[in-house]
Design a protein around this motif. Structure first.
Motif, PDB file in Angstrom:
ATOM      1  N   TRP A   1      77.638 138.264  26.092  1.00 10.24           N
ATOM      2  CA  TRP A   1      76.580 137.418  27.229  1.00 10.24           C
ATOM      3  C   TRP A   1      77.308 137.439  28.419  1.00 10.24           C
ATOM      4  CZ3 TRP A   1      78.125 132.918  29.551  1.00 10.24           C
ATOM      5  CH2 TRP A   1      79.028 132.361  29.022  1.00 10.24           C
ATOM      6  N   ILE A   2      78.648 137.449  28.558  1.00  8.52           N
ATOM      7  CA  ILE A   2      79.486 137.342  29.916  1.00  8.52           C
ATOM      8  C   ILE A   2      79.063 138.592  30.534  1.00  8.52           C
ATOM      9  CG2 ILE A   2      81.419 136.843  30.890  1.00  8.52           C
ATOM     10  CD1 ILE A   2      82.429 135.370  28.369  1.00  8.52           C
ATOM     11  N   ASN A   3      79.283 139.719  30.036  1.00  9.89           N
ATOM     12  CA  ASN A   3      79.017 140.780  30.653  1.00  9.89           C
ATOM     13  C   ASN A   3      77.535 140.952  30.992  1.00  9.89           C
ATOM     14  OD1 ASN A   3      81.220 141.499  28.334  1.00  9.89           O
ATOM     15  ND2 ASN A   3      81.452 143.042  29.928  1.00  9.89           N
ATOM     16  N   HIS A   4      76.503 140.505  30.494  1.00 16.62           N
ATOM     17  CA  HIS A   4      75.304 140.645  30.735  1.00 16.62           C
ATOM     18  C   HIS A   4      74.919 139.644  31.893  1.00 16.62           C
ATOM     19  CE1 HIS A   4      73.406 143.200  27.718  1.00 16.62           C
ATOM     20  NE2 HIS A   4      74.265 142.694  26.502  1.00 16.62           N
ATOM     21  N   PHE A   5      75.641 138.596  32.001  1.00 14.94           N
ATOM     22  CA  PHE A   5      75.392 137.467  32.843  1.00 14.94           C
ATOM     23  C   PHE A   5      75.935 137.963  34.321  1.00 14.94           C
ATOM     24  CE2 PHE A   5      77.097 133.791  35.341  1.00 14.94           C
ATOM     25  CZ  PHE A   5      75.876 133.152  35.277  1.00 14.94           C
ATOM     26  N   VAL A   6      77.229 138.266  34.341  1.00  9.89           N
ATOM     27  CA  VAL A   6      77.787 138.884  35.385  1.00  9.89           C
ATOM     28  C   VAL A   6      77.243 140.103  36.030  1.00  9.89           C
ATOM     29  CG1 VAL A   6      79.958 137.759  35.018  1.00  9.89           C
ATOM     30  CG2 VAL A   6      79.778 140.126  34.415  1.00  9.89           C
ATOM     31  N   THR A   7      76.773 141.266  35.157  1.00  4.00           N
ATOM     32  CA  THR A   7      76.325 142.560  35.598  1.00  4.00           C
ATOM     33  C   THR A   7      74.807 142.022  36.258  1.00  4.00           C
ATOM     34  OG1 THR A   7      77.319 143.561  33.900  1.00  4.00           O
ATOM     35  CG2 THR A   7      75.718 144.737  34.991  1.00  4.00           C
ATOM     36  N   TRP A   8      74.229 141.836  35.603  1.00  3.99           N
ATOM     37  CA  TRP A   8      72.757 141.437  35.991  1.00  3.99           C
ATOM     38  C   TRP A   8      72.759 140.300  37.247  1.00  3.99           C
ATOM     39  CZ3 TRP A   8      71.814 146.139  34.681  1.00  3.99           C
ATOM     40  CH2 TRP A   8      71.981 146.511  33.231  1.00  3.99           C
ATOM     41  N   GLY A   9      73.576 139.359  37.026  1.00  6.47           N
ATOM     42  CA  GLY A   9      73.718 138.246  37.792  1.00  6.47           C
ATOM     43  C   GLY A   9      74.221 138.722  39.284  1.00  6.47           C
TER      44      GLY A   9
END
Length: 615
Positions: free
Chosen positions: A464-472
C-alpha cells in the motif's frame, strides 16, 4: 597454592603461551601449551614420539590438538629470567622484538607432559551453507591455524572437500626450489585431469615460499581448484592471502568470515568482513562490517538481503541518472527554439521541486521495500545469485541502456509536445494561442507522469505504501500545479504561471497529447521487457514466473505487520474472491515460529498453512 608470577602472552608466530608459577614449596615452574609444531621441537624429554603419534591420531579424528610441557628453574635461572623480562617490558624501542627473544630464551629445554584433543563441533547447517555458496558461484577458501590433518578432516566433514575430490597437497616445503617444482607438478596434474574436481591443501610455510617468487604459478593452480584449504596460517598470513585475491587480475569481490581474534586482520582486509558472535570473544564482531549469530545465516545474508539490496541500489543509481537526463535534455533542446536566449523551459518552482517532491518518493520506497523475487525462492535457489554476479546490473551496458532511454524519452517529451501542440494549434475554442509557459508545463507534466510510471514498471513488490507514493506523486503534482497557478502570489516578482495549468487541462488536445506521449515513451520499454522475458529469460525471471504460478504475488504483501491481520483481512479476502485466487477457507496467515528463514525476522509475513495447490 600455586602463585602466578609471570604470563608469557600468546603469539601467533610462536604458537604457544606460558605461565611462570611458584609452587607451595617455593619452586619456580614454567608451564607451556601450544601447537605440537612449536612444543615438540623445544622438548628434550618426555614421551615425545608417543605423543606425536597420539597428536596425529587426534587430528585425523578432527580434534583440535594442544601439547603441554613444563620446565623447572633454579633460583639463579629465575633471577636472570626476571631481569630479562623486566628489561624487555620496560624497553622504549623494539619492545615486541625484545619480548619475543626473551620468550624464546625461556621456553626451551622443556619436559613434555602430554597432549590434549578437544572436539570443536561444527555448527548446524554448515555443510548446506557451503554447498549453497558453491551453487551460487562463490568460491570458498578455508584459512585456518589448525594442524594439517585436523583441517582436512574438518573440511571433509563440512562439505568443503568432497569424498570424490582429488586432494592436492603443497605442504612441508623448506626451500623455494622444492616448492616451485611441486607447484609445476600440480599445475601439470590439473591440466591432465581437468575433468576431475581438485582440492588444494597448503600450509603456512609452503605458502610463504610460494608467494615469495612463484605467486603467479600459485594463483594459477588455485584458480583451477574447486576448493582451497590453507592450514597452519598465522593471522597476518590470512590477511596476505585475502590481499592476494583482491589484487589478482580478475579483481574479485572478497568476503571474509570468522569468529576469533585470529580472524580480525583477514576480516579487515576483505572487501566485506563478517564476524560470528561465538564463544571465542567479540573481537571479530567489533572489527567486522556485519555480525551474525551463526554461520548458517550467511546464506540468508547473501542470497536474500544481499540480492535485494544490490537490485535496489543498482536501480536507484541508474534511475536517478535516467530521470535527470529526462529533466535536463528538453531544456537543452529548447535553446534551439529560443535563439539561445537562456529562456527556461520550466518555471523556477518546477525546477526546484522536480527532484525534491515530484519524483523522489517512488524511488525511495522502491529502494527500501522492493522484493523482485520472494525471499523463500531466493533462499531455496542459490543459483539465482549468479544473475547479479560480476556487477551485472550496474555495469556499462545497463547504465548505457538507462542513459539512452532517458535521452529517447526526453526527445519524445519535447518534440512530441512540439508536434502535437505546435505554434499553429489553438489551445482554447476562443482562439487563444499556445503560449511559452503552457508548452513548458505540458512537457513537464508528461515528464513527471512518464518517469513515475517508469518506476512503477520496475516495481515487482507492491504494498500500500508503493501505491500511495506512486499514484500520490502524480496526484500531488496536479493538485500543487492547480493551487500554484490558481492564486496570485504577492511575494513573487512575476505571475508567469497564473492560470496556465488550468488552461492546459481545459484543452482536450492537451489531454490527448499527454496520454499519447506517455504511451509512446513507455511502449518501447514494455516491448523490450516482454521480448527479453520470452526470448532470453534469466534464472531470476524464470523464478518470477514460477512464483506467479504458485500463488505468491502482491497480495502476500498486504499485511506486513504483526498486528495488521485484523486491519486488512476483509480487504484481502474480498480481493481474493474477486480474483478467484484462493479459497478463503484454505488460507491462514500467521507467524510460524518454526519457519527456518524468518523465525527472527518479523518484517515479512510467512505462509504457514496455505495449500498452494488451491491457488
Amino acid at each position: 597454592r600455586y602463585r602466578l608470577l609471570h604470563v608469557l602472552e600468546f603469539d601467533p608466530n610462536r604458537r604457544r603461551m606460558s605461565v611462570i608459577v611458584e609452587s607451595p614449596s617455593g619452586e619456580k615452574l614454567l608451564f607451556t601449551k601450544g601447537a605440537e609444531s612449536s612444543i615438540l621441537p623445544r622438548s628434550k624429554s618426555g614421551e615425545i614420539d608417543k605423543t606425536r603419534i597420539h597428536v596425529d591420531e587426534f587430528a585425523l579424528k578432527g580434534l583440535r590438538t594442544l601439547c603441554i610441557a613444563y620446565r623447572r628453574f633454579t633460583p639463579e635461572e629465575y633471577q636472570e629470567i626476571g631481569k630479562r623480562l623486566h628489561e624487555a617490558r620496560t624497553a622504549l624501542q623494539q619492545r615486541e622484538e625484545r619480548l619475543a627473544d626473551v620468550f624464546n630464551f625461556i621456553e626451551r629445554d622443556l619436559e613434555l607432559l602430554g597432549a590434549t584433543g578437544v572436539e570443536d563441533k561444527l555448527q548446524e547447517k554448515v555443510q548446506e551453507t557451503i554447498e549453497a555458496l558453491r551453487l551460487a558461484g562463490i568460491k570458498v577458501w578455508v584459512l585456518t591455524g589448525d594442524k594439517h590433518e585436523t583441517a582436512v578432516s574438518v573440511s571433509l566433514s563440512c562439505g568443503h572437500f568432497h569424498r570424490t575430490m582429488n586432494i592436492l597437497e603443497l605442504v612441508q616445503h623448506k626451500s623455494d626450489s622444492t616448492c616451485a617444482e611441486q607447484l609445476r607438478q600440480l599445475a601439470k596434474r590439473i591440466k591432465e585431469d581437468h575433468v576431475i574436481q581438485h582440492g588444494l591443501v597448503v600450509d603456512g610455510t609452503s605458502l610463504s615460499l610460494a608467494l615469495r617468487e612463484h605467486e603467479k604459478l600459485f594463483m594459477e593452480v588455485c584458480k583451477n581448484c574447486s576448493a582451497v584449504l590453507c592450514c597452519r596460517m598465522a593471522p597476518l598470513q590470512k590477511a596476505k592471502v585475502v590481499r592476494l585475491l583482491k589484487t589478482s587480475p580478475e579483481k574479485p569481490i572478497t568476503l571474509a568470515i570468522g569468529d576469533g581474534a585470529n580472524d580480525v586482520s583477514m576480516i579487515q582486509e576483505a572487501h566485506v568482513g563478517i564476524g560470528i558472535m561465538g564463544k571465542e570473544g567479540r573481537q571479530a564482531v567489533r572489527n567486522s562490517d556485519y555480525a551474525i549469530a551463526r554461520f548458517k545465516f550467511l546464506s540468508k545474508l547473501l542470497f536474500v538481503h544481499g540480492h535485494f539490496y544490490y537490485i535496489r541500489i543498482a536501480t536507484l543509481v541508474q534511475y536517478f541518472f535516467y530521470k535527470n537526463v529526462c529533466f535536463i535534455t528538453p531544456q537543452f533542446l529548447y535553446q534551439f527554439f529560443c535563439l539561445f536566449s537562456q529562456q527556461t523551459l520550466y518555471d523556477s518552482v518546477y525546477l526546484t521541486l522536480y527532484n525534491i517532491c515530484f519524483t523522489s518518493l517512488p524511488v525511495l520506497i522502491y529502494s527500501l521495500f522492493e522484493q523482485h523475487v520472494h525471499p523463500h525462492v531466493l533462499q531455496s535457489k542459490p543459483v539465482l545469485y549468479r544473475d547479479i554476479s560480476k556487477n551485472s546490473h550496474l555495469g556499462f551496458k545497463p547504465f548505457l541502456y538507462w542513459t539512452i532511454l532517458g535521452f529517447f524519452h526526453a526527445f519524445v517529451f519535447f518534440y512530441g509536445s512540439y508536434l502535437l501542440m505546435g505554434e499553429d494549434t489553438s489551445l482554447l475554442g476562443n482562439g487563444q494561442m499556445f503560449g511559452n509557459w503552457t508548452f513548458g508545463t505540458l512537457v513537464f507534466t508528461v515528464m513527471v507522469i512518464t518517469v513515475t510510471m517508469k518506476m512503477a514498471l520496475e516495481t515487482h513488490f507492491w504494498t500500500w505504501i508503493n501505491h500511495f507514493v506512486t499514484w500520490g506523486s502524480i496526484v500531488f503534482y496536479f493538485i500543487f500545479s492547480l493551487f500554484y497557478g490558481g492564486i496570485i502570489w504577492p511575494f513573487l516578482h512575476t505571475q508567469d504561471m497564473y492560470f496556465v495549468f488550468v488552461q492546459l487541462l481545459s484543452s482536450g488536445s492537451a489531454w490527448f497529447a499527454i496520454i499519447l506521449i506517455v504511451v509512446a515513451c513507455l511502449f518501447i520499454d514494455v516491448v523490450k521487457k516482454v521480448l527479453y522475458r520470452h526470448l532470453q529469460p534469466t534464472s531470476t525471471e524464470k523464478a518470477q514466473l514460477t512464483e506467479a504460478g504458485s500463488g505468491i504475488n502482491c497480495l502476500d504483501s498486504m499485511c506486513c505487520f504483526s498486528d495488521g491481520e485484523t486491519a486488512c483481512t476483509s480487504v484481502r479476502r474480498m480481493l481474493e474472491r474477486l480474483m478467484g485466487r484462493c479459497s478463503p477457507s484454505r488460507v491462514n496467515r500467521s507467524w510460524s515460529s518454526s519457519d527456518p528463514f524468518y523465525a527472527n525476522d518479523r518484517s515479512i509475513l510467512t505462509l504457514s498453512t496455505m495449500d498452494s495447490s488451491t491457488c
